[in-house]
Design a protein around this motif. Structure first.
Motif, mmCIF file in Angstrom:
data_model
loop_
_atom_site.group_PDB
_atom_site.id
_atom_site.type_symbol
_atom_site.label_atom_id
_atom_site.label_comp_id
_atom_site.label_asym_id
_atom_site.label_seq_id
_atom_site.Cartn_x
_atom_site.Cartn_y
_atom_site.Cartn_z
ATOM 1 N N ASN B 2 1.010 -1.273 0.091
ATOM 2 C CA ASN B 2 0.062 -0.166 0.067
ATOM 3 C C ASN B 2 0.818 1.084 -0.156
ATOM 4 N N GLN B 3 0.972 1.648 -1.343
ATOM 5 C CA GLN B 3 1.920 3.176 -0.502
ATOM 6 C C GLN B 3 1.070 3.924 -0.096
ATOM 7 N N LEU B 4 1.370 5.766 0.245
ATOM 8 C CA LEU B 4 0.851 6.414 1.504
ATOM 9 C C LEU B 4 1.115 7.672 0.464
ATOM 10 N N ARG B 6 0.569 11.738 0.847
ATOM 11 C CA ARG B 6 -0.060 12.788 2.106
ATOM 12 C C ARG B 6 -0.635 14.253 1.639
ATOM 13 N N LYS B 83 -3.352 4.474 1.064
ATOM 14 C CA LYS B 83 -2.717 4.496 2.710
ATOM 15 C C LYS B 83 -3.413 6.335 2.781
ATOM 16 N N ILE B 85 -3.041 10.546 3.993
ATOM 17 C CA ILE B 85 -2.527 11.687 5.544
ATOM 18 C C ILE B 85 -3.083 12.687 4.623
ATOM 19 N N THR B 105 4.924 19.079 3.552
ATOM 20 C CA THR B 105 5.677 17.762 3.422
ATOM 21 C C THR B 105 3.865 17.137 2.476
ATOM 22 N N ILE B 211 2.378 8.944 -8.209
ATOM 23 C CA ILE B 211 3.595 9.847 -6.906
ATOM 24 C C ILE B 211 4.374 8.754 -6.643
ATOM 25 N N GLU B 212 4.951 7.699 -7.560
ATOM 26 C CA GLU B 212 6.435 7.014 -7.803
ATOM 27 C C GLU B 212 7.164 7.893 -8.108
ATOM 28 N N HIS B 217 15.478 10.141 -7.105
ATOM 29 C CA HIS B 217 16.214 9.080 -6.763
ATOM 30 C C HIS B 217 17.864 8.680 -8.447
ATOM 31 N N PRO B 283 12.596 7.233 1.357
ATOM 32 C CA PRO B 283 12.944 8.555 2.755
ATOM 33 C C PRO B 283 13.464 7.235 3.619
#
Ligand SMILES: Nc1nc2c(ncn2[C@@H]2O[C@H](COP(=O)(O)OP(=O)(O)OP(=O)(O)O)[C@@H](O)[C@H]2O)c(=O)[nH]1
Ligand SMILES: [Mg+2]
Lengths: 301, 414
Positions: B2-4, B6, B83, B85, B105, B211-212, B217, B283
């Motif tokens: 599952n990705q987050l 924000r 998910k 935030i 953030t 959002i990847e 990187h 991160p």
């Protein structure tokens, strides 16, 4: 999906470890406030990860109401030994004996609020300048407003209308003499994240969280464990039921839920299906609409 | 996995940000019974004939009394896809610093616009801040469509006005959606009153935005946070550098360069707790050990010999001044950058921006609250930094007042 992408749990873990290390780097005398509940247990395990192979470079501080579940105490002593960390106990009973705090009376009497006095006294006595806690923003609407690094004035008070801006991951822990910080490394975790983490890291937790048989009474819709500190009303007849706890607080006010979940997997299923928040079972939050904000302003966890 | 994601809300006071978040939580079934009962009770107590969903996020006593948001509230929800935030931020100009806190953030910003009012000063200000903060994705929600009879023309006009304005900003990914936060149109469920709208619902956009590639990187950066020295029998000589990767990839065996010293070495191992890992990327919080014993301490940056940040004492910054007290030239501060703190002085104000027109105002020698300006800061020791455009972590600073210890400004390195 790119191979350089973290799962949400790993990202939350990484954020929490960053915050814990920031505390140790920025403060002279940090401590971890350990309640024996699952959130502070997770915090203790995250701290171990943060400094491995060194020991956790701060003590666990337990503010002991004297009204604990025996299972909590047993677990606490086991964990302290397991992690090789120092334990400091601040006793509410002592605060009462010294006249610093006054015991509540009546049927819903609780030592929950009294903890603030003992907590602030302990912080002052040991000169802690940062106290980390396992509070999460999803628990309660006033907690949803808290920063990671939360400033407390010399009286231990929180000023929610005037919090410092907190940008990116640049945490500002500068303070004047006598002030301190409360720091919440798992701010962004939900109850579900905590359980999933406990599962994936195989973290041992107190038996209270698993379904078990217990002598309880029902009061105002809450299921309360019988204990020497729970004064029964004449019509309250204890009975044995199969229950578990979603949070571990002061024994006379922490409500249980009926449950047969006796493994982490089953607990996770139950949490996913639950229609009530975990604090929905805590009498201390129900005292008024802003009970938590009021307690936090005066220095509560 | 599952990705987050924000995300943050933005927009003027009363545009419906908190109501929208309440609606999103409610319609995605993320509200618990006891929370809903509490909000129903408070709404009834206030004499409302509807449930005021903004009370789900406006948790402080003064916010509930005044019906406005003062500080950021964080909320959480999950769908089978992601998910989330959420940072629900205040629209009032007085609390812009709290909006910046919530936005700093975020990977995505929801900018709300009241359909009746169209673009107003706070729309410009918050959009500009979102672009300065390099929030990679923006969704403009034209809200309160119920109050304009769900007319397509109203939506189209606002979309066009916004596009005209945002072409001057650096926001690359913008989507638009007509909604009613109060009635729930196009938030989680498709509206039956706006047949003319063929696009996705807001929740669908949140679940699918790409959002990847939001982390860098490419350029390897690691700020040393803490030096781990167990000094125990079993780990006599262990010396690990703890920190969080802020960009690029680090692998065991990689050649590295330490700044500001310029020493070089090789990565011996990377670990997370007891677990030894082959590679680390942003991160992640890790502990790195090196082949050589060199002098490294908190605040040093580990990068690669052929790709490293510049190390300088003069820093060009876009600064958001966030304190009631105005600031003049030559004022001194603590400058915080990654894990380093140094003294710094405001050397020059090149220009200040007029938020509405984005015009540059020159010959300014003072900044007041909510000003955004391009400035030069001179630091007592060199900082190893990147431009904010390249890396949001190694490209950002905050200024801390020497007397009050307050965080008074946020800066993005140019
Ligand atoms: N008719 C209608 N009213 C709305 C809608 N969305 C919000 N409102 C109302 O607008 C008022 C302000 O809503 P809030 O959600 O508090 O606004 P906000 O943007 O969070 O305001 P601040 O946080 O103080 O900046 C409330 O009375 C809401 O009920 C909508 O879609 N339609
Ligand atoms: Mg609001």
């Amino acid at each position: 999906m790119s191979q350089y992408y973290l799962s949400h749990l790993k990202e939350l873990e990484s954020e929490a470890i960053f915050v814990i290390r920031e505390v140790v780097a920025q403060f002279e005398k940090p401590a971890l406030l350990f309640s024996g509940g699952k959130d502070s247990i997770v915090l203790a395990y995250l701290s171990r990860k943060a400094f491995y192979p060194a020991r956790i470079p701060f003590p666990l501080v337990h503010i002991d109401t004297g009204h604990n579940f025996p299972e909590t105490m047993e677990y606490r002593d086991w964990l302290v030994n397991e992690l090789g960390v120092k334990l400091i106990v601040g006793s509410v009973q002592e605060s009462i004996d010294k006249g610093r705090a006054k015991e509540e009376t009546g049927f819903n009497a609780s030592r929950n609020a009294l903890q603030t006095v003992t907590l602030l006294d302990t912080i002052e006595q040991y000169k802690f300048d940062a106290a980390m806690g396992g509070a999460r923003r999803d628990e309660e609407k006033a907690r949803a407003k808290e920063r990671f690094f939360s400033h407390r004035d010399e009286f231990g008070q929180w000023d929610p209308k005037n919090q410092r801006p907190e940008l990116w991951n640049l945490f500002n822990g500068r303070k004047h003499q006598g002030e301190h910080f409360r720091v919440f490394p798992i701010s962004n975790w939900t109850e579900m994240d905590v359980w999933q983490y406990i599962q994936s890291e195989r973290i041992p937790i107190p038996k209270l969280y698993y379904a078990h048989q217990r002598e309880v009474i029902e009061r105002d819709g809450a299921i309360l464990s019988t204990s020497p500190w729970l004064k029964l009303k004449p019509n309250e007849i204890p009975s044995i039921r199969t229950v578990r706890f979603r949070t571990c607080g002061d024994m006379p006010i922490t409500g249980a839920v009926e449950s047969t979940a006796d493994t982490i997997e089953k607990i996770i299923e139950e949490v996913a299906a639950s229609r009530k928040t975990e604090r929905g079972t805590r009498a201390d939050d129900k005292r008024s609409e802003t009970a938590m904000e009021d307690r936090k302003k005066s220095g509560y966890f | 996995m599952n990705q987050l994601l924000r995300f943050t809300t933005a927009g003027s006071v009363d545009d419906g940000k908190s109501t929208l978040i309440g609606r999103l939580l409610y319609d995605s079934k993320s509200i618990f019974e006891d929370q809903l009962e509490a909000v129903e009770a408070s709404s009834a107590k206030k004499g409302f004939d509807y449930v005021d969903l903004s009370l789900l996020t406006d948790g402080l006593k003064s916010e509930r009394e005044q019906g406005i948001t003062i500080d950021v509230a964080y909320r959480y929800f999950a769908t089978p896809k992601r998910k989330f935030i959420i940072a629900d931020t205040p629209g009032h100009i007085q609390y812009t610093r709290n909006m910046v806190t919530g936005a700093s953030t975020a990977n995505l910003a929801l900018i709300l616009i009241d359909a009746r009012k169209g673009l107003v000063e706070q729309t410009y200000r918050h959009s500009f801040i979102a672009s300065l903060l390099k929030i990679p994705h923006v969704i403009v929600c034209v809200n309160k469509m119920d109050l304009v009879d769900y007319q397509e023309e109203v939506f189209e006009k606002i979309v066009n006005d916004y596009k005209a304005f945002s072409s001057k900003l650096e926001i690359h990914d913008i989507q638009f959606v007509p909604i009613s936060a109060l009635a729930g149109d196009n938030v989680v469920n498709r509206s039956e009153k706006m047949d003319w709208y063929q696009g996705a619902t807001l929740l669908h956009m949140l679940e699918t935005v790409h959002i990847e590639s939001d982390h860098n990187h490419i350029d390897s950066r690691f700020a040393v946070q803490y030096v781990v020295r167990p000094q125990t029998q079993s780990h006599q000589d262990f010396r690990g550098y703890a920190g969080r990767i802020s960009g690029g990839i680090f692998r065991a065996g990689d050649e590295i360069l330490v700044l500001p010293s310029g020493f070089t070495s090789k990565i011996k191992s990377i670990q997370v707790g007891e677990e030894v890992i082959e590679q680390a990327f942003a991160p992640m919080s890790v502990t790195i050990t090196l082949e050589d014993e060199i002098d490294i301490s908190r605040g040093d940056i580990i990068a690669k010999p052929n790709n490293h940040p510049q190390s300088e004492q003069d820093v060009d910054v876009m600064l958001c001044w966030m304190n009631q007290r105005a600031v003049n030239l030559n004022t001194k501060f603590f400058v915080r950058h990654t894990t380093k703190e140094v003294k710094g002085v405001l050397k020059e104000i090149q220009y200040k921006l007029d938020i509405n027109s984005l015009q540059r105002l020159e010959n300014v020698d003072q900044l007041t609250m909510n000003d955004i300006a391009r400035v030069k800061i001179r630091t007592a020791q060199p900082l190893a930094f990147d431009s904010y455009r390249k890396n949001r972590i190694t490209g950002s600073i905050i200024l801390v007042d020497e007397g009050t210890n307050e965080t008074v400004a946020a800066g993005m390195i140019v």
